[in-house]
Design a protein around this motif. Structure first.
Motif, PDB file in Angstrom:
ATOM      1  N   THR A 327       0.823  -1.335  -0.047  1.00 18.01           N
ATOM      2  CA  THR A 327       0.074   0.064   0.029  1.00 18.01           C
ATOM      3  C   THR A 327       0.890   1.128  -0.072  1.00 18.01           C
ATOM      4  OG1 THR A 327      -1.682  -1.291   1.256  1.00 18.01           O
ATOM      5  CG2 THR A 327      -1.697   1.124   1.111  1.00 18.01           C
ATOM      6  N   VAL A 328       1.837   1.305   0.910  1.00 22.06           N
ATOM      7  CA  VAL A 328       2.827   2.600   0.985  1.00 22.06           C
ATOM      8  C   VAL A 328       3.681   2.531  -0.491  1.00 22.06           C
ATOM      9  CG1 VAL A 328       4.714   3.277   2.296  1.00 22.06           C
ATOM     10  CG2 VAL A 328       3.071   1.973   3.492  1.00 22.06           C
ATOM     11  N   ILE A 329       3.999   1.413  -0.978  1.00 21.19           N
ATOM     12  CA  ILE A 329       4.655   1.328  -2.269  1.00 21.19           C
ATOM     13  C   ILE A 329       3.702   1.874  -3.388  1.00 21.19           C
ATOM     14  CG2 ILE A 329       5.677  -0.091  -4.179  1.00 21.19           C
ATOM     15  CD1 ILE A 329       6.815  -1.695  -1.835  1.00 21.19           C
ATOM     16  N   LEU A 330       2.500   1.827  -3.381  1.00 29.51           N
ATOM     17  CA  LEU A 330       1.419   2.036  -4.376  1.00 29.51           C
ATOM     18  C   LEU A 330       1.513   3.515  -4.433  1.00 29.51           C
ATOM     19  CD1 LEU A 330      -0.594   1.710  -6.423  1.00 29.51           C
ATOM     20  CD2 LEU A 330      -2.183   1.220  -4.524  1.00 29.51           C
ATOM     21  N   ILE A 331       1.444   4.096  -2.792  1.00 29.81           N
ATOM     22  CA  ILE A 331       1.211   5.428  -3.065  1.00 29.81           C
ATOM     23  C   ILE A 331       2.586   6.294  -3.644  1.00 29.81           C
ATOM     24  CG2 ILE A 331       1.125   7.564  -1.364  1.00 29.81           C
ATOM     25  CD1 ILE A 331      -0.472   5.530   0.576  1.00 29.81           C
ATOM     26  N   SER A 332       3.661   5.757  -3.288  1.00 31.16           N
ATOM     27  CA  SER A 332       4.712   6.373  -3.444  1.00 31.16           C
ATOM     28  C   SER A 332       5.152   6.217  -5.230  1.00 31.16           C
ATOM     29  CB  SER A 332       6.241   5.602  -2.958  1.00 31.16           C
ATOM     30  OG  SER A 332       7.445   5.785  -3.477  1.00 31.16           O
ATOM     31  N   THR A 333       4.799   5.090  -5.695  1.00 34.70           N
ATOM     32  CA  THR A 333       4.789   4.745  -7.009  1.00 34.70           C
ATOM     33  C   THR A 333       4.047   5.542  -7.848  1.00 34.70           C
ATOM     34  OG1 THR A 333       5.547   2.530  -6.680  1.00 34.70           O
ATOM     35  CG2 THR A 333       4.761   2.995  -8.828  1.00 34.70           C
ATOM     36  N   VAL A 334       2.771   5.630  -7.524  1.00 36.06           N
ATOM     37  CA  VAL A 334       1.825   6.611  -8.329  1.00 36.06           C
ATOM     38  C   VAL A 334       2.026   7.826  -8.342  1.00 36.06           C
ATOM     39  CG1 VAL A 334      -0.669   7.568  -8.509  1.00 36.06           C
ATOM     40  CG2 VAL A 334      -0.187   4.703  -8.053  1.00 36.06           C
ATOM     41  N   GLY A 335       2.349   8.491  -7.098  1.00 37.19           N
ATOM     42  CA  GLY A 335       2.903   9.614  -6.834  1.00 37.19           C
ATOM     43  C   GLY A 335       4.225  10.326  -7.600  1.00 37.19           C
ATOM     44  N   THR A 336       4.942   9.281  -7.456  1.00 40.44           N
ATOM     45  CA  THR A 336       6.481   9.712  -8.325  1.00 40.44           C
ATOM     46  C   THR A 336       6.152   9.399  -9.730  1.00 40.44           C
ATOM     47  OG1 THR A 336       7.623   8.406  -6.626  1.00 40.44           O
ATOM     48  CG2 THR A 336       8.771   8.742  -8.670  1.00 40.44           C
ATOM     49  N   VAL A 337       5.321   8.663 -10.263  1.00 40.63           N
ATOM     50  CA  VAL A 337       5.142   8.542 -11.918  1.00 40.63           C
ATOM     51  C   VAL A 337       4.540   9.882 -12.190  1.00 40.63           C
ATOM     52  CG1 VAL A 337       3.786   7.260 -13.553  1.00 40.63           C
ATOM     53  CG2 VAL A 337       5.372   6.201 -11.873  1.00 40.63           C
ATOM     54  N   LEU A 338       3.635  10.294 -11.668  1.00 46.24           N
ATOM     55  CA  LEU A 338       2.690  11.628 -11.954  1.00 46.24           C
ATOM     56  C   LEU A 338       3.626  12.768 -11.881  1.00 46.24           C
ATOM     57  CD1 LEU A 338      -0.705  10.770 -10.285  1.00 46.24           C
ATOM     58  CD2 LEU A 338      -0.082  10.480 -12.757  1.00 46.24           C
ATOM     59  N   SER A 339       4.448  12.988 -10.732  1.00 49.87           N
ATOM     60  CA  SER A 339       5.388  14.115 -10.633  1.00 49.87           C
ATOM     61  C   SER A 339       6.406  13.875 -11.584  1.00 49.87           C
ATOM     62  CB  SER A 339       5.935  13.896  -9.175  1.00 49.87           C
ATOM     63  OG  SER A 339       6.700  12.937  -8.889  1.00 49.87           O
ATOM     64  N   VAL A 340       6.978  12.905 -11.845  1.00 47.49           N
ATOM     65  CA  VAL A 340       8.013  13.045 -13.102  1.00 47.49           C
ATOM     66  C   VAL A 340       7.382  12.889 -14.482  1.00 47.49           C
ATOM     67  CG1 VAL A 340       9.565  11.310 -14.112  1.00 47.49           C
ATOM     68  CG2 VAL A 340       9.461  11.176 -11.801  1.00 47.49           C
ATOM     69  N   PHE A 341       6.499  12.577 -15.055  1.00 44.78           N
ATOM     70  CA  PHE A 341       6.061  12.564 -16.320  1.00 44.78           C
ATOM     71  C   PHE A 341       5.221  13.931 -16.646  1.00 44.78           C
ATOM     72  CE2 PHE A 341       6.037   7.642 -16.817  1.00 44.78           C
ATOM     73  CZ  PHE A 341       6.838   7.740 -17.583  1.00 44.78           C
ATOM     74  N   PHE A 342       4.755  14.432 -15.423  1.00 44.16           N
ATOM     75  CA  PHE A 342       3.897  15.691 -15.702  1.00 44.16           C
ATOM     76  C   PHE A 342       4.629  16.913 -14.894  1.00 44.16           C
ATOM     77  CE2 PHE A 342       0.670  12.534 -16.123  1.00 44.16           C
ATOM     78  CZ  PHE A 342       0.274  13.183 -17.218  1.00 44.16           C
ATOM     79  N   GLY A 343       5.285  16.602 -14.013  1.00 41.19           N
ATOM     80  CA  GLY A 343       5.913  17.726 -13.001  1.00 41.19           C
ATOM     81  C   GLY A 343       7.126  18.143 -13.843  1.00 41.19           C
ATOM     82  N   TRP A 344       8.365  16.960 -13.889  1.00 46.82           N
ATOM     83  CA  TRP A 344       9.262  17.247 -14.481  1.00 46.82           C
ATOM     84  C   TRP A 344       9.351  17.551 -16.030  1.00 46.82           C
ATOM     85  CZ3 TRP A 344      14.384  13.676 -14.334  1.00 46.82           C
ATOM     86  CH2 TRP A 344      15.312  14.327 -14.881  1.00 46.82           C
ATOM     87  N   GLY A 345       8.519  16.534 -16.757  1.00 46.90           N
ATOM     88  CA  GLY A 345       8.286  16.778 -18.116  1.00 46.90           C
ATOM     89  C   GLY A 345       7.828  17.764 -18.626  1.00 46.90           C
ATOM     90  N   PHE A 346       6.949  18.786 -18.014  1.00 45.46           N
ATOM     91  CA  PHE A 346       6.339  19.882 -18.471  1.00 45.46           C
ATOM     92  C   PHE A 346       6.563  21.196 -17.638  1.00 45.46           C
ATOM     93  CE2 PHE A 346       3.029  16.506 -19.591  1.00 45.46           C
ATOM     94  CZ  PHE A 346       3.355  16.530 -21.002  1.00 45.46           C
ATOM     95  N   ALA A 347       7.812  20.970 -17.005  1.00 44.32           N
ATOM     96  CA  ALA A 347       8.177  22.080 -16.178  1.00 44.32           C
ATOM     97  C   ALA A 347       9.025  22.802 -17.281  1.00 44.32           C
ATOM     98  CB  ALA A 347       9.218  21.626 -15.069  1.00 44.32           C
ATOM     99  N   VAL A 348       8.748  24.156 -17.524  1.00 44.03           N
ATOM    100  CA  VAL A 348       9.631  24.999 -18.203  1.00 44.03           C
ATOM    101  C   VAL A 348       9.684  26.323 -17.682  1.00 44.03           C
ATOM    102  CG1 VAL A 348       8.035  24.048 -20.546  1.00 44.03           C
ATOM    103  CG2 VAL A 348       7.187  26.002 -19.333  1.00 44.03           C
ATOM    104  N   THR A 349       9.477  26.572 -16.467  1.00 43.78           N
ATOM    105  CA  THR A 349       9.930  27.657 -15.593  1.00 43.78           C
ATOM    106  C   THR A 349      10.337  26.993 -14.485  1.00 43.78           C
ATOM    107  OG1 THR A 349       7.891  27.698 -14.363  1.00 43.78           O
ATOM    108  CG2 THR A 349       8.123  29.001 -16.553  1.00 43.78           C
TER     109      THR A 349
END
Length: 456
Positions: A327-349
Motif C-alpha cells: 500500500t505504501v509502495i503504491l502511494i510512492s509509485t503513483v505519486g512519483t510517476v505522476l510527478s516525473v511525467f507531468f511535473g518534470w516533463g512539462f516544467a518550463v519555468t
C-alpha cells in the motif's frame, strides 16, 4: 481487502522470537516481550533491560543512528561539489575517472552492507565497536585523501576507504534496530533515512564554500575533523539493547530467501526503482540552468529534493507500521510517476521545477523507508530467515541501481533524439532521462501487481 495490515501483529511475534535467548543462562530475558506487550512505561522492565519502542535509551539509540546516517550519506551525497571542483582546478583538472570517486564511496557503502551484518553476527563481541571503527576509518580516509597527487589516490581514499568506513559506521543501526524497535520499526527507519536528507541540504553549500576559500586539501582535513567531532558523542549510544551472548547464532545466517520468489519480486522493484531514483538529483541543476537559473537557484533544486525526502521518509515509515507495505509502495509509485511525467516533463519555468522537486522528494524519497515492511513480508514467506540479514540485501539492490545509473544516464543523454522536437523537458535534451526515471518508478511498484496476483 482492508488496507489495515494483518501482518503487523505477526511480525512482532516473529521478531520477538528472533531475539529470544538461545541459552538457559539467558532465560532471565524471556519475560521481556510480555513486559513490552503490556504497554507499560516504567524506566525499565524487571530484568533491567530498557523498553523497546520507547524510553530514553531507545530514543538516544535512534538519535545516534540518525546522526551517523546523516554524516555518512550526507557527505558522500555531496560529492558532486567535489567533482565540479576537481574537474576545473589544480592537479586533477581534466583528469578522467573523477566520477568514479563518488561512485565508489556510495556504491561500496551499499554493496558491502550484507558482509558487515554477517561479520557482526559471527563475531557478536565486536559488533558494539563496529560503528566506532567505521568512523575512524572514514575520517582517516579523508585526511589521507588531502595528500592525494592524482585521481587514483582519491579513488582509494575519498572513494573506496571512505565507503568501507561509512558502511561500518551505519550498518550497526540495522543490526540493533530490531532490538530497540519492533512495532515502530518502520517509523524508526524512516527517521534514520531522513537524517541523510537533512545533511543533504546542509553539506553542499558548506563544502562549496570551503573549497572556494581553502582548496581541496584543507577542505578534506576540516571534513575529517568535523565528521569525527560530530559523530564521537553519539557512538556511546550506538549499541545493542540485549546483553552480548557468547553463543554465535549461526541459525540467523539462513540465505535460502535469496531465491524465494517473494524476495526476488521485492528486490526487482527495489533495484529498478533505484536505477532511476538518482537521475533527477544529478541532472536537475543542469536543467534548471537551461531554464535561466543562476548557480544558487539551480543548486536549490537538489536541496528541495533532499529536504522534502526528510518528510517523505518519516511518512513512509509511519505508514509502513500501519498498512501493508505494498500500500505504501503504491502511494510512492503513483505519486512519483505522476510527478516525473507531468511535473518534470512539462516544467518550463524554474518555479514549476521547484514544485516537482518537492513532490519528488516527498513521494520518491520515502521508498527506502519501506524496506522494513519488505523484510517482514519476505520473512513471512521464509520463516527461517532473519530480518536483520534480509535488510542489508535490500541496500545491496539499491547500491546496484545507484552504480548502474551513472553509465545509464550518460548513454541516455547521448541517445536522446528529442531535442527540439518535443515540449518542455522532453525536448530539452533531458527527455530520455525523464522517461527513464518515470519508467523505473513504474517497475518499482511491481510488488503491488504481484500482490494482486497473489505472488507475494
Amino acid at each position: 481487502m482492508s488496507f489495515r495490515d494483518e501482518y503487523h501483529d505477526e511480525s512482532y511475534l516473529i521478531e520477538a522470537k528472533d531475539y529470544a535467548p538461545s541459552t538457559a543462562s539467558e532465560s532471565s530475558q524471556a519475560h521481556q516481550p510480555s513486559c513490552d506487550e503490556q504497554g507499560t512505561q516504567p524506566a525499565s522492565c524487571e530484568d533491567g533491560l530498557p523498553l523497546v519502542d520507547g524510553g530514553v535509551q531507545a530514543w538516544l539509540f535512534l538519535t545516534a543512528s540518525t546522526v551517523l546516517e546523516a554524516l555518512v550519506w550526507g557527505w558522500a551525497g555531496a560529492f558532486g561539489i567535489f567533482q565540479d571542483y576537481y574537474s576545473v582546478h589544480g592537479r586533477f583538472k581534466g583528469s578522467a575517472n573523477i566520477a568514479v570517486i563518488g561512485t565508489c564511496a556510495m556504491g561500496i557503502a551499499y554493496l558491502i552492507a550484507p558482509l558487515a551484518i554477517v561479520f557482526m553476527i559471527l563475531v557478536p563481541r565486536l559488533a558494539r565497536w563496529v560503528s566506532t571503527i567505521g568512523v575512524v576509518i572514514m575520517c582517516l580516509s579523508l585526511a589521507l585523501g588531502s595528500f592525494s597527487q592524482n585521481v587514483t589516490h582519491l579513488v582509494l581514499t575519498q572513494g573506496i576507504f571512505f565507503g568501507f568506513g561509512g558502511c561500518l559506521a551505519y550498518t550497526p543501526s540495522i543490526l540493533f534496530m530490531s532490538e530497540w524497535f519492533i512495532t515502530k520499526k518502520g517509523l524508526a527507519f524512516g527517521i534514520v533515512w531522513a537524517g541523510s536528507g537533512i545533511s543533504g541540504v546542509m553539506f553542499p553549500p558548506v563544502i562549496e564554500w570551503l573549497l572556494d576559500q581553502y582548496g581541496f586539501e584543507t577542505t578534506l582535513r576540516i571534513s575529517a575533523a568535523v565528521l569525527f567531532l560530530l559523530s564521537a558523542p553519539f557512538l556511546y549510544f550506538h549499541r545493542p539493547r540485549l546483553p552480548v551472548s557468547t553463543d554465535v547464532r549461526h541459525d540467523r545466517l539462513d540465505f535460502r530467501f535469496l531465491y524465494n520468489k517473494v524476495y526476488l519480486i521485492y528486490q526487482l522493484g527495489n533495484t529498478v526503482e533505484a536505477l532511476g531514483y538518482f537521475l533527477p538529483t544529478i541532472y536537475l541543476p543542469m536543467y534548471a540552468r537551461s531554464l535561466g537559473a543562476n548557480e544558487f537557484l539551480s543548486s536549490l533544486t537538489v536541496a528541495l529534493v533532499n529536504l522534502a525526502s526528510v518528510f517523505g521518509s518519516v511518512l513512509a515509515g509511519f505508514l509502513s507500521d500501519r498498512y501493508h507495505v505494498t500500500t505504501v509502495i503504491l502511494i510512492s509509485t503513483v505519486g512519483t510517476v505522476l510527478s516525473v511525467f507531468f511535473g518534470w516533463g512539462f516544467a518550463v519555468t524554474v518555479p514549476a521545477l521547484y514544485v516537482f522537486c518537492v513532490a519528488y522528494g516527498l513521494l520518491a524519497g520515502g521508498f527506502s523507508a519501506t524496506w522494513s515492511g519488505m523484510a517482514n513480508e519476505i520473512k513471512k514467506a521464509n520463516p527461517n530467515a532473519d530480518v536483520t540479514v534480509i535488510f542489508p540485501f535490500m541496500e545491496l539492490g539499491r547500491g546496484i541501481g545507484n552504480i548502474a545509473s551513472g553509465p545509464l544516464s550518460e548513454a541516455l543523454l547521448r541517445a536522446d533524439t528529442w531535442r527540439g522536437h518535443a515540449w518542455g523537458a522532453y525536448g530539452s535534451g533531458y527527455g530520455a532521462l525523464v522517461v527513464c526515471t518515470g519508467v523505473t518508478a513504474v517497475v518499482g511498484g511491481v510488488s503491488v501487481v504481484a500482490r494482486q496476483l497473489r505472488w507475494v
